[in-house]
Design a protein around this motif. Structure first.
Motif, PDB file in Angstrom:
ATOM      1  N   LEU A  13       0.821  -1.199   0.000  1.00 24.85           N
ATOM      2  CA  LEU A  13       0.000   0.000   0.000  1.00 24.85           C
ATOM      3  C   LEU A  13       0.858   1.253   0.000  1.00 24.85           C
ATOM      4  O   LEU A  13       0.597   2.210  -0.734  1.00 24.85           O
ATOM      5  N   CYS A  14       1.914   1.248   0.813  1.00 23.66           N
ATOM      6  CA  CYS A  14       2.825   2.390   0.832  1.00 23.66           C
ATOM      7  C   CYS A  14       3.402   2.614  -0.553  1.00 23.66           C
ATOM      8  O   CYS A  14       3.530   3.747  -1.020  1.00 23.66           O
ATOM      9  N   LEU A  15       3.745   1.517  -1.173  1.00 23.27           N
ATOM     10  CA  LEU A  15       4.335   1.622  -2.493  1.00 23.27           C
ATOM     11  C   LEU A  15       3.356   2.242  -3.475  1.00 23.27           C
ATOM     12  O   LEU A  15       3.706   3.123  -4.266  1.00 23.27           O
ATOM     13  N   VAL A  16       2.127   1.780  -3.416  1.00 24.45           N
ATOM     14  CA  VAL A  16       1.124   2.320  -4.329  1.00 24.45           C
ATOM     15  C   VAL A  16       0.912   3.805  -4.059  1.00 24.45           C
ATOM     16  O   VAL A  16       0.791   4.616  -4.984  1.00 24.45           O
ATOM     17  N   CYS A  17       0.886   4.177  -2.793  1.00 24.02           N
ATOM     18  CA  CYS A  17       0.765   5.593  -2.436  1.00 24.02           C
ATOM     19  C   CYS A  17       1.901   6.387  -3.034  1.00 24.02           C
ATOM     20  O   CYS A  17       1.687   7.441  -3.644  1.00 24.02           O
ATOM     21  N   ALA A  18       3.106   5.888  -2.817  1.00 23.88           N
ATOM     22  CA  ALA A  18       4.277   6.610  -3.313  1.00 23.88           C
ATOM     23  C   ALA A  18       4.202   6.744  -4.830  1.00 23.88           C
ATOM     24  O   ALA A  18       4.505   7.788  -5.402  1.00 23.88           O
ATOM     25  N   ASN A  19       3.783   5.679  -5.471  1.00 23.91           N
ATOM     26  CA  ASN A  19       3.659   5.687  -6.912  1.00 23.91           C
ATOM     27  C   ASN A  19       2.695   6.777  -7.365  1.00 23.91           C
ATOM     28  O   ASN A  19       3.003   7.615  -8.211  1.00 23.91           O
ATOM     29  N   LEU A  20       1.517   6.738  -6.778  1.00 24.22           N
ATOM     30  CA  LEU A  20       0.511   7.711  -7.169  1.00 24.22           C
ATOM     31  C   LEU A  20       0.982   9.123  -6.866  1.00 24.22           C
ATOM     32  O   LEU A  20       0.796  10.042  -7.661  1.00 24.22           O
TER      33      LEU A  20
END
Lengths: 112, 866
Positions: free
Chosen positions: B363-370
């Protein structure tokens, strides 16, 4: 007198003043302001009614349907007590401001 | 204030009337003006036209008028709706970005919600029982070592019940397997024999029919049974006429008196009841003499104003009294009452924590991506934003507009996530723990997560964009420096590095778990499971020889043996032994697992006997008390001495002293610890239990033998219930936890890597497009295209390298936490190297694409459009 535009913010004050003498409908307000200013102030008609509704929403004027001179139905606006108070405040402010500006404009070089 | 409210309400409620009135007012105004103009000499038509012209735009005025009558909120609502619409429009212009964002966010929100639902059900929620703090479970603990517990015998339970009746109400539960015959195949189910008041103690009422009463629980009473909701649905399709009908359980007709409700399927409750589906009174089949038959679990409800301390004191008094009594079985044991918690092993907790960590990382990764992609997109619009600010738009307004795009994405991904989580839980994939429902707590969690993602990934970049869009960006064409503010590129770059680090950590985790699974499968010392079939039969000693003979007659069978139990998946119940050895210390009794085996046992499992011999048919026939112990026991009890010839006795049993005739190699258990359990093997005839495990060694693949073996057993006695699996299948299912984790991490890790690469691509693309002008200048001045590519590739590879280093460091740091789940694997250099290689390959490709684009920039176009 040449018609001038309104200074921003004075429309409300003028409407309140116009209504303060007697209840008027929208068109009547328009005429009254023109009349007492010697045709100098022409209110843009598109801003009249929104201003009236705004003042009514703020509780400064109240409205009532009645009959006009030529027996037609029209909405008459009257000043409320808070409206009366607001008119006094605005008038006082206005006088203060004009006096200040007038004295600033009358300054002569050398007088500081 | 009141006026405003009145006006507002009137506006809402009387919108129609307001519109009509406004129209009437306008009409009056126009007519009055036209009349005045007519009086001044204009024709009617001219007057009307002039009046209308003077008035101005009626519709615009009406719009302003409507606005004046409304409170801020409704206007705000319309604005927000407009923003959302505009946001949707902007997003539909970049469908790839929108699609990937929604998909990745949806899946990672879904993963988090699913894991949360599991963890919530298992660990966070208290047992759904009324007054559960009055409920206790009573266990026997060894006085000398309170970490050792043993299950209780029925006799002990009865002693407690009579002597502690004024302090608590006790009930017993004994898990068993029942055979249900319904005029057809026998089916085996987990069941339990219970005291009549068990459900009263646990405060569970049946949904239909009645619970057990004390009359049911007497010797010689009419046999009755209670069914679980699951069983009722499965066998009787939920028919209501089932109550009162008869069911054959273990060959005896029982009357079904009630059905328990569906919420007993809550996992915690199921475990309390040992996952049983049928309940029968306990008295009917109790073997009081078999002190070795310790299978009873005792629950109690403390009576009012008895505290747990008082209860424990009372139990202690009872225990001492029992110790002082005749029977040696109570020696050294005391009883304690513990609150009823669902005992999930620390391994399960660790596994759940690990799973939560993994999905949180994703989830953190997806946040960072977005966030980084949003930064890139808003960065491209900074000029636009600066213009609007200069023209007087309010900052919050612009932030809201920028944020609305992300908000739309998050709002779209939330239902996707919830649906995905629901599917994942229903499908019972992977985690081998089924809970199953997305309830309101899980939904709130999902909403919370979505809001968090939205704020981090959308609000923060929007605020940044507005803050950094100063008027200076408008000032001329920024030729001498890039339009990328330094904090922008640092932040974007930093986010991508973080993404790569997370992806690397997850992938290293995946390789660790995969290795661990491999390791567990091929653990040195465990026997070769590939040619073994395990047949489990519920039945007694009588049929063993015949069963063995029949199975041995099947084609391809090399040898057949029987045993009462094999401690492979769980540690197995242990019994105290008494050693005939003057060196043994009285204060340290040895416990061991006791299992009855036939002569071919070790041969079938290919577990060698290192000393001595296996008991012979002559021993068995003569009834000589012999035993074969395993290496662990031998080393523990007779260190350095030959164990052959020593004698042991099973404590509490009336049996004779057993002479050790052989020592076998250890059979390692299949759990992570791989610890061998000290075991005493006795001849099968001396140790028969309620279940028999037949081990069939085949020459080749044992799976074709499953059917024939089952048929042979059923032919022997159709009322037996039989199940047959290959040992390999058993092994795999025992390792399912490890396999699930490997699978979970691999899946998440792959998604993470793809997203991180996408992030690298996105950020580099942004850099390239931001510097298009500068690139154009360089190209026009004759710069080598290759140098440009190299420049951007270096940027990309630097990000990848930093991320890889961080990720590896993080993984190594976290290994310590999950060590309990890994079969002796702590670092995996090959795996790490593999991950880095994979990352380099994919990451480099992602970096090369925009770099290549930079080199192909046409200087004319670039220079023209700064």
């Amino acid at each position: 007198m040449k018609p001038t535009g309104l200074l921003p913010g004075t429309l409300d004050m003028l409407i309140l003043k116009a209504i303060s003498l007697e209840p008027l409908h929208g068109y009547g307000v328009l005429l009254r302001i023109q009349q007492v200013s010697d045709e100098a102030l022409h209110i843009p008609q598109g801003s009249l009614y929104p201003a009236l509704y705004r003042l009514e929403h703020a509780g400064l004027i109240s409205s009532e349907w009645g009959e006009s001179d030529n027996r037609r139905r029209a909405k008459y606006y009257a000043l409320t007590e808070p409206g009366r108070r607001r008119l006094q405040d605005e008038q006082a402010n206005w006088n203060r401001m004009t006096k200040a500006i007038a004295s600033a404009m009358a300054a002569v070089p050398g007088k500081g | 204030m009141l006026n405003r409210l009145r006006s507002f309400l009137r506006a809402i409620a009387g919108r129609r009337r307001f519109e009509d009135e406004m129209s009437a007012e306008v009409r009056f105004h126009l007519d009055a003006r036209a009349a005045d103009l007519e009086r001044l000499g204009l024709s009617r038509a001219d007057a009307a036209r002039r009046a209308r012209a003077e008035f101005g735009g009626v519709d615009v005025m009406k719009e302003d008028a409507r606005r004046a009558r409304r409170l801020g909120i409704v206007e705000w609502g319309r604005d927000v709706a407009g923003d959302v619409r505009r946001g949707c429009r902007t997003l539909s212009a970049s469908p790839l970005f929108a699609g990937i964002s929604i998909l990745s966010m949806g899946l990672s929100i879904g993963a988090n919600v699913a894991v949360f639902a599991v963890v919530d059900s298992l660990l966070l929620r208290p047992l759904p029982l009324a007054d559960h703090d009055r409920l206790v479970s009573i266990r026997e603990l060894r006085r000398s070592d309170p970490t050792v517990a043993r299950p209780t015998s029925y006799a002990t339970f009865e002693a407690w019940r009579t002597q502690a009746a004024d302090a608590m109400e006790l009930a017993a539960l004994r898990p068993t397997t029942v055979r249900l015959t319904d005029g057809g195949d026998a089916d085996r189910y987990a069941g339990a024999r219970v005291s009549w008041n068990l459900f009263g103690v646990l405060d569970l009422q049946p949904a239909f029919g009645r619970s057990l009463i004390s009359d049911d629980d007497r010797p010689g009473a009419q046999p009755v049974a209670l069914l679980s909701d699951a069983l009722w649905q499965e066998r009787y399709a939920g028919r209501h006429d089932v109550v009162g009908s008869s069911m054959v359980i273990d060959g005896v007709a029982h009357t079904i008196v009630g059905i328990m409700p569906r919420d007993l399927s809550h996992l915690a409750l199921r475990r309390t009841l040992f996952d049983s589906k049928v309940w029968i009174p306990i008295t009917a089949a109790v073997d009081r003499d078999r002190a070795r038959d310790r299978t009873v679990t005792v629950y109690a409800r403390l009576l009012d104003d008895i505290s747990r301390e008082a209860a424990n004191t009372r139990l202690d008094v009872i225990a001492r009294a029992l110790e002082a009594s005749e029977s040696t079985q109570y020696e050294g044991w005391r009883a304690t009452a513990d609150t009823l918690t669902v005992g999930f092993s620390s391994t399960t907790r660790l596994m759940l924590t690990t799973a939560m960590g993994a999905v949180a990382f994703l989830l953190c990764l997806v946040c960072a991506n977005l966030a980084s992609l949003t930064l890139a997109r808003t960065g491209a619009r900074r000029r636009d934003i600066a213009t609007r600010l200069a023209l007087g738009a309010s900052r919050p307004r612009i932030v809201r507009q920028l944020f609305s795009e992300t908000a739309v994405l998050v709002a779209a991904s939330l239902p996707l996530g919830v649906a995905a989580a629901h599917l994942a839980l229903q499908s019972d994939a992977g985690l081998a723990v089924t809970i199953g429902v997305i309830d309101s707590r899980a939904l709130w969690f999902a909403i919370l997560v979505a809001i968090g993602v939205g704020v981090l990934a959308g609000l923060v970049p929007a605020l940044l964009a507005v803050r950094s869009s100063r008027v200076t960006t408008l000032a001329g064409h920024s030729r001498s420096h890039t339009t990328v503010g330094p904090e922008y590129s640092r932040l974007s770059g930093g986010l991508v590095v973080a993404e790569v680090a997370l992806a690397v950590t997850l992938l290293i985790g995946a390789s660790l778990f995969a290795r661990s699974f491999q390791q567990a499968l091929h653990q040195e010392g465990t026997f070769d499971t590939s040619h073994i079939l395990m047949v489990t039969v519920s039945g007694g000693t009588g049929v063993i020889d015949e069963s063995i003979r029949r199975l041995a007659a099947l084609p391809g069978v090399l040898s057949v043996a029987a045993s009462t139990s094999i401690p492979l998946r769980t540690a197995g119940a242990r019994t105290p032994l008494v050693i005939d050895h003057d060196k043994v210390t009285a204060g340290n009794p040895i416990t061991a697992h006791v299992t009855g085996v036939t002569a071919a046992f070790f041969e079938s499992l290919k577990v060698p006997i290192t000393q001595g011999r296996m008991f012979s048919p002559a021993d068995v026939a003569a009834g000589t008390p012999v035993a074969v112990v395993n290496g662990t026991l031998a080393r523990r009890v007779w260190p350095g001495v030959n164990a052959i010839g020593a004698r042991v006795r099973i404590a509490g049993a009336s049996g004779a002293w057993l002479t050790v005739v052989g020592v076998s190699e250890d059979i390692l258990s299949w759990d992570v610890s791989n610890r061998p359990v000290p075991t005493v093997h006795v001849p099968y005839a001396h140790a028969a239990g309620t279940e028999t495990r037949l081990i069939v060694r085949a020459a080749g693949d044992p799976s074709p033998l499953i059917r024939p073996a089952r048929d042979a057993m059923l032919e022997l006695d159709p009322t037996h219930s039989v199940s047959a699996t290959t040992m390999t299948a058993e092994h795999h299912s025992a390792l399912s936890r490890n396999r699930s984790l490997a699978w979970l991490f691999s899946l998440i890790g792959s998604i993470a890597l793809l997203l991180a690469s996408f992030g690298v691509y996105g950020v580099l693309s942004y850099f390239v497009s931001a510097r298009t002008y500068e690139i154009g200048v360089r190209a026009a001045l004759g710069a080598d295209g290759r140098a440009l590519v190299a420049h951007f590739m270096k940027m990309g590879m630097r990000m990848l390298a930093a991320g890889a280093l961080l990720g590896t460091a993080g993984a190594l740091a976290l290994v310590g936490i999950v060590r309990g789940l890994l079969h002796g694997v702590s670092a995996d250099p090959i795996g790490i190297a593999g991950v880095v290689a994979l990352l380099t390959l994919i990451g480099a490709t992602a970096a090369w694409l925009p770099a290549h684009r930079a080199a192909t920039v046409d200087p004319l176009i670039a220079l023209r459009d700064p």
